[in-house]
Design a protein around this motif. Structure first.
Motif, PDB file in Angstrom:
ATOM      1  N   SER A  46       0.829  -1.211   0.000  1.00 30.22           N
ATOM      2  CA  SER A  46       0.000   0.000   0.000  1.00 30.22           C
ATOM      3  C   SER A  46       0.860   1.256   0.000  1.00 30.22           C
ATOM      4  CB  SER A  46      -0.933  -0.013   1.211  1.00 30.22           C
ATOM      5  OG  SER A  46      -1.856  -1.075   1.128  1.00 30.22           O
ATOM      6  N   LEU A  47       1.947   1.239   0.756  1.00 30.59           N
ATOM      7  CA  LEU A  47       2.875   2.382   0.732  1.00 30.59           C
ATOM      8  C   LEU A  47       3.434   2.580  -0.676  1.00 30.59           C
ATOM      9  CD1 LEU A  47       4.781   1.732   4.093  1.00 30.59           C
ATOM     10  CD2 LEU A  47       3.411   3.774   3.568  1.00 30.59           C
ATOM     11  N   ALA A  48       3.802   1.485  -1.325  1.00 28.84           N
ATOM     12  CA  ALA A  48       4.353   1.570  -2.686  1.00 28.84           C
ATOM     13  C   ALA A  48       3.308   2.102  -3.669  1.00 28.84           C
ATOM     14  CB  ALA A  48       4.871   0.208  -3.130  1.00 28.84           C
ATOM     15  N   LYS A  49       2.057   1.706  -3.494  1.00 24.80           N
ATOM     16  CA  LYS A  49       0.991   2.211  -4.372  1.00 24.80           C
ATOM     17  C   LYS A  49       0.821   3.716  -4.220  1.00 24.80           C
ATOM     18  CE  LYS A  49      -1.784  -2.029  -4.652  1.00 24.80           C
ATOM     19  NZ  LYS A  49      -3.041  -2.717  -4.235  1.00 24.80           N
ATOM     20  N   LEU A  50       0.887   4.194  -2.990  1.00 24.24           N
ATOM     21  CA  LEU A  50       0.756   5.641  -2.763  1.00 24.24           C
ATOM     22  C   LEU A  50       1.954   6.396  -3.330  1.00 24.24           C
ATOM     23  CD1 LEU A  50      -0.697   5.650   0.870  1.00 24.24           C
ATOM     24  CD2 LEU A  50      -1.923   6.080  -1.271  1.00 24.24           C
ATOM     25  N   LYS A  51       3.150   5.832  -3.197  1.00 20.77           N
ATOM     26  CA  LYS A  51       4.343   6.477  -3.758  1.00 20.77           C
ATOM     27  C   LYS A  51       4.262   6.533  -5.292  1.00 20.77           C
ATOM     28  CE  LYS A  51       6.003   7.021   0.305  1.00 20.77           C
ATOM     29  NZ  LYS A  51       6.086   8.357   0.921  1.00 20.77           N
ATOM     30  N   LYS A  52       3.748   5.473  -5.878  1.00 20.06           N
ATOM     31  CA  LYS A  52       3.571   5.448  -7.329  1.00 20.06           C
ATOM     32  C   LYS A  52       2.562   6.513  -7.762  1.00 20.06           C
ATOM     33  CE  LYS A  52       2.015   2.505 -11.149  1.00 20.06           C
ATOM     34  NZ  LYS A  52       1.590   1.137 -11.570  1.00 20.06           N
ATOM     35  N   ALA A  53       1.425   6.562  -7.064  1.00 20.87           N
ATOM     36  CA  ALA A  53       0.398   7.546  -7.412  1.00 20.87           C
ATOM     37  C   ALA A  53       0.911   8.968  -7.235  1.00 20.87           C
ATOM     38  CB  ALA A  53      -0.845   7.314  -6.564  1.00 20.87           C
ATOM     39  N   ALA A  54       1.698   9.187  -6.181  1.00 12.00           N
ATOM     40  CA  ALA A  54       2.260  10.524  -5.949  1.00 12.00           C
ATOM     41  C   ALA A  54       3.225  10.910  -7.066  1.00 12.00           C
ATOM     42  CB  ALA A  54       2.969  10.556  -4.591  1.00 12.00           C
ATOM     43  N   ALA A  55       4.059   9.957  -7.498  1.00 10.79           N
ATOM     44  CA  ALA A  55       5.007  10.244  -8.586  1.00 10.79           C
ATOM     45  C   ALA A  55       4.267  10.563  -9.878  1.00 10.79           C
ATOM     46  CB  ALA A  55       5.945   9.055  -8.786  1.00 10.79           C
ATOM     47  N   ILE A  56       3.209   9.819 -10.177  1.00  5.28           N
ATOM     48  CA  ILE A  56       2.409  10.089 -11.371  1.00  5.28           C
ATOM     49  C   ILE A  56       1.813  11.488 -11.310  1.00  5.28           C
ATOM     50  CG2 ILE A  56       0.263   9.444 -12.557  1.00  5.28           C
ATOM     51  CD1 ILE A  56       0.876   6.509 -11.725  1.00  5.28           C
ATOM     52  N   ALA A  75      10.235   1.380  -9.622  1.00  2.37           N
ATOM     53  CA  ALA A  75      10.653   0.807  -8.340  1.00  2.37           C
ATOM     54  C   ALA A  75       9.433   0.448  -7.490  1.00  2.37           C
ATOM     55  CB  ALA A  75      11.546   1.788  -7.602  1.00  2.37           C
ATOM     56  N   SER A  76       8.435   1.320  -7.501  1.00  4.10           N
ATOM     57  CA  SER A  76       7.198   1.060  -6.745  1.00  4.10           C
ATOM     58  C   SER A  76       6.484  -0.163  -7.285  1.00  4.10           C
ATOM     59  CB  SER A  76       6.285   2.283  -6.804  1.00  4.10           C
ATOM     60  OG  SER A  76       6.896   3.422  -6.230  1.00  4.10           O
ATOM     61  N   ASP A  77       6.451  -0.292  -8.605  1.00  3.46           N
ATOM     62  CA  ASP A  77       5.796  -1.452  -9.221  1.00  3.46           C
ATOM     63  C   ASP A  77       6.457  -2.763  -8.798  1.00  3.46           C
ATOM     64  OD1 ASP A  77       3.695  -0.260 -10.604  1.00  3.46           O
ATOM     65  OD2 ASP A  77       4.905   0.126 -12.394  1.00  3.46           O
ATOM     66  N   GLU A  78       7.766  -2.735  -8.665  1.00  8.98           N
ATOM     67  CA  GLU A  78       8.471  -3.940  -8.236  1.00  8.98           C
ATOM     68  C   GLU A  78       8.059  -4.343  -6.827  1.00  8.98           C
ATOM     69  OE1 GLU A  78      12.529  -3.272 -10.943  1.00  8.98           O
ATOM     70  OE2 GLU A  78      12.643  -3.256  -8.752  1.00  8.98           O
ATOM     71  N   ILE A  79       7.926  -3.348  -5.961  1.00  5.27           N
ATOM     72  CA  ILE A  79       7.498  -3.633  -4.581  1.00  5.27           C
ATOM     73  C   ILE A  79       6.056  -4.115  -4.569  1.00  5.27           C
ATOM     74  CG2 ILE A  79       7.056  -2.586  -2.315  1.00  5.27           C
ATOM     75  CD1 ILE A  79       9.446  -0.664  -3.000  1.00  5.27           C
ATOM     76  N   ILE A  80       5.205  -3.507  -5.370  1.00  2.19           N
ATOM     77  CA  ILE A  80       3.805  -3.933  -5.473  1.00  2.19           C
ATOM     78  C   ILE A  80       3.731  -5.388  -5.938  1.00  2.19           C
ATOM     79  CG2 ILE A  80       1.644  -3.563  -6.749  1.00  2.19           C
ATOM     80  CD1 ILE A  80       2.464  -0.524  -6.803  1.00  2.19           C
ATOM     81  N   ALA A  81       4.677  -5.777  -6.790  1.00  8.13           N
ATOM     82  CA  ALA A  81       4.724  -7.151  -7.303  1.00  8.13           C
ATOM     83  C   ALA A  81       5.325  -8.135  -6.303  1.00  8.13           C
ATOM     84  CB  ALA A  81       5.521  -7.187  -8.608  1.00  8.13           C
ATOM     85  N   GLY A  82       5.794  -7.646  -5.153  1.00  6.35           N
ATOM     86  CA  GLY A  82       6.298  -8.533  -4.113  1.00  6.35           C
ATOM     87  C   GLY A  82       7.803  -8.545  -3.950  1.00  6.35           C
ATOM     88  N   LYS A  83       8.507  -7.733  -4.743  1.00  6.78           N
ATOM     89  CA  LYS A  83       9.963  -7.698  -4.637  1.00  6.78           C
ATOM     90  C   LYS A  83      10.406  -6.727  -3.541  1.00  6.78           C
ATOM     91  CE  LYS A  83      10.590  -8.750  -9.563  1.00  6.78           C
ATOM     92  NZ  LYS A  83      11.151  -8.262 -10.856  1.00  6.78           N
ATOM     93  N   LEU A  84      11.633  -6.942  -3.039  1.00  3.79           N
ATOM     94  CA  LEU A  84      12.300  -6.049  -2.090  1.00  3.79           C
ATOM     95  C   LEU A  84      11.610  -5.950  -0.733  1.00  3.79           C
ATOM     96  CD1 LEU A  84      13.237  -3.069  -4.488  1.00  3.79           C
ATOM     97  CD2 LEU A  84      14.658  -5.009  -3.807  1.00  3.79           C
ATOM     98  N   ASN A 104      11.237   4.138   5.442  1.00  2.00           N
ATOM     99  CA  ASN A 104      11.702   2.849   4.924  1.00  2.00           C
ATOM    100  C   ASN A 104      11.266   2.704   3.466  1.00  2.00           C
ATOM    101  OD1 ASN A 104      11.721  -0.494   6.482  1.00  2.00           O
ATOM    102  ND2 ASN A 104      12.647   0.218   4.595  1.00  2.00           N
ATOM    103  N   ALA A 105      10.011   3.036   3.200  1.00  5.63           N
ATOM    104  CA  ALA A 105       9.511   2.988   1.816  1.00  5.63           C
ATOM    105  C   ALA A 105      10.226   4.007   0.937  1.00  5.63           C
ATOM    106  CB  ALA A 105       8.005   3.232   1.793  1.00  5.63           C
ATOM    107  N   ASN A 106      10.384   5.230   1.441  1.00  8.98           N
ATOM    108  CA  ASN A 106      11.049   6.284   0.653  1.00  8.98           C
ATOM    109  C   ASN A 106      12.469   5.887   0.284  1.00  8.98           C
ATOM    110  OD1 ASN A 106       8.834   8.043   0.732  1.00  8.98           O
ATOM    111  ND2 ASN A 106       9.527   9.027   2.622  1.00  8.98           N
ATOM    112  N   GLU A 107      13.207   5.325   1.243  1.00 16.22           N
ATOM    113  CA  GLU A 107      14.602   4.981   0.999  1.00 16.22           C
ATOM    114  C   GLU A 107      14.743   3.788   0.063  1.00 16.22           C
ATOM    115  OE1 GLU A 107      16.630   6.734   5.115  1.00 16.22           O
ATOM    116  OE2 GLU A 107      16.142   4.591   4.992  1.00 16.22           O
ATOM    117  N   VAL A 108      13.919   2.772   0.258  1.00 11.68           N
ATOM    118  CA  VAL A 108      14.004   1.594  -0.616  1.00 11.68           C
ATOM    119  C   VAL A 108      13.663   1.988  -2.054  1.00 11.68           C
ATOM    120  CG1 VAL A 108      12.991  -0.660  -1.153  1.00 11.68           C
ATOM    121  CG2 VAL A 108      13.562  -0.081   1.210  1.00 11.68           C
TER     122      VAL A 108
END
Length: 469
Positions: A46-56, A75-84, A104-108
């Motif tokens: 969910s954090l990765a989804k919000l970061k992706k939406a914010a970047a868009i 990078a966010s898509d990779e996390i959404i897919a289960g990586k990292l 943690n999300a911002n740095e990764v």
């Protein structure tokens, strides 16, 4: 171990060279060694989804270059897919209102984006965790919104298992509808009923639980993205403010809405309390059902033994052949834990001060646990218990015929006092209620055949007429 040097406002710190997390995450890791568990994977996603939406959103508004935005999105898509996910090392319970989780999300994401762009991890001149990944955001709008996204993902899976439970109970209600048994109040004989009616009642309460959970899930679709620190939207462009909810909706393939009062949405967590309350109510109901199942199956020779539960495992290390109702027992234990979690969630929501609640981490930790354990409990109850229940029809009939509960049906015909006298005499002498009524000439056999018909006693007369039609 090879390391790289990173700095923040607290100073310099060595970070493992290959790590995608950075200095702020590492400090949090050292500060919060609490549960031994990291954030729930759905919260990470969910954090990765919000970061992706914010970047868009920031890209479309011209605040973020396409190069940097696209790397953040990838990078966010990779996390959404289960990586990292192994790079999210902060404890689930943490101080700071979730700042450590957000960083943690911002740095990764930043370090993976740097890598995508050909740089080396830690070179934040390429992609910065705060300036780029966290642009137009604050932990105070990202973290609670991520919690809501996670609940929206998790709750339907629990609802599905409860729907399976409802269907299984309904199936048993039809299967057992012809079996007459003695109903009980306060564990004492009451009046006759059908075994199917017991299971229909269980189904009815689970249906209400499902309806409650569906209602509260809808409340989770309103969040405070765009509020930033306290609700004023400081450091947010008009384009971002007006479009972030739409872009989150696109990323999540679900409709999310920006709260009308962002100050309220930032400081108050009552929506999560409402979800927890619905889970607690369901836990109470499902545990009550399990209490009944244990009683109805008790014995098997010296208890009620009106139903048989599937034998799942040996019940004793000392008593050969003993089989225990282990599935209802484990479901009740899940219920106890959910009820306890609800207290924690309630106190976490109550303990916020002024414009922010700092206690979301423990709230999410317990709320996600309640959602997932209720799901698992409902699943095991269906698969390992309800579907395999059988009825002891002869035992139900035996207990019904031995009971004086049927004397209640005599009240409209011979009065409460006479009926009570008959019941007491039957208990004392062992002579059946029917025989005593006949011996005393209170009613004739034709009348008793109708009055003491167990089927007639199990439904309101209007319902029986409908059934006859």
């Amino acid at each position: 171990m090879l390391t790289r040097m990173e700095s923040d406002s607290m100073g310099m710190l060595e970070v493992e060279k290959d790590a995608y997390y950075g200095v702020q995450t590492l400090r949090a890791k050292r500060n919060f060694s609490i549960t031994g568990q990291t954030m729930h994977q759905e919260l990470i996603i969910s954090l990765a989804k919000l970061k992706k939406a914010a970047a868009i959103t920031n890209r479309s508004g011209g605040m973020l270059s396409s190069t940097i935005a696209n790397a953040i999105i990838k990078a966010s898509d990779e996390i959404i897919a289960g990586k990292l996910h192994n790079e999210f090392i902060v404890d689930a319970i943490q101080g700071g209102a979730g700042t450590s989780a957000n960083m943690n999300a911002n740095e990764v994401i930043a370090n993976r984006a740097i890598e995508i762009l050909g740089g080396e991890k830690g070179d934040y001149s390429i992609v910065h965790p705060n300036d780029h990944v966290n642009m137009a955001q604050s932990t105070n709008d990202v973290f609670p919104s991520a919690g809501k996204l996670a609940v929206v993902t998790l709750l339907p899976k629990t609802i599905y298992q409860l729907e399976r439970l409802d269907a299984a109970l309904m199936k048993k209600s039809f299967e057992f509808d012809h079996i007459i048994k003695m109903g009980r109040t306060q564990l004492q004989d009451a009046v006759p009923m059908r075994l199917g009616q017991s299971f229909h009642a269980y189904s009815s309460v689970i249906k209400r639980d499902i309806e409650r959970l569906i209602r509260v899930e809808k409340t989770m679709h309103t969040f405070n993205m765009g509020a930033t620190a306290i609700g004023s939207g400081i450091n947010v462009s008009p384009i971002y403010f007006d479009n972030i909810a739409q872009n989150v909706s696109l990323v999540c393939n679900d409709k999310f809405y920006q709260a009308e009062d962002l100050f309220d949405a930032t400081q108050n967590l009552d929506g999560f309390v409402e979800v927890s309350a619905a889970l607690k109510i369901c836990a109470v109901n499902i545990s009550k059902i399990c209490n009944d199942l244990r009683l109805l199956s008790s014995g098997p020779k010296t208890g009620l033994a009106e139903i048989n539960l599937p034998a799942m495992q040996n019940g004793s290390s000392i008593m050969p052949g003993k089989v225990n109702p282990v599935i209802p027992e484990v479901v009740s234990q899940v219920a106890f834990n959910i009820i306890g979690n609800d207290i924690t969630i309630t106190m976490a929501a109550e303990s916020g001060q002024m414009e922010l609640n700092a206690f979301e981490p423990v709230l999410f930790y317990k709320l996600f646990e309640s959602i997932e354990t209720l799901k698992a409990a409902a699943a095991t109850l269906v698969d390992n218990c309800i579907l395999g229940i059988s009825a002891n029809e002869e035992r139900c009939s035996e207990l019904l015929n031995a009971s004086v509960g049927i004397s209640t049906a005599l009240c409209p015909h011979i009065g409460y006092k006479k009926s009570a006298e008959i019941a007491k005499e039957s208990l004392k002498t062992g002579i059946s209620v029917k025989q005593l009524v006949l011996e005393k000439g209170l009613l004739n056999s034709s009348q008793l055949k109708i009055i003491l018909n167990p089927i007639i006693m199990t439904e309101p007369q209007s319902d029986l007429k409908k059934m006859a039609i």
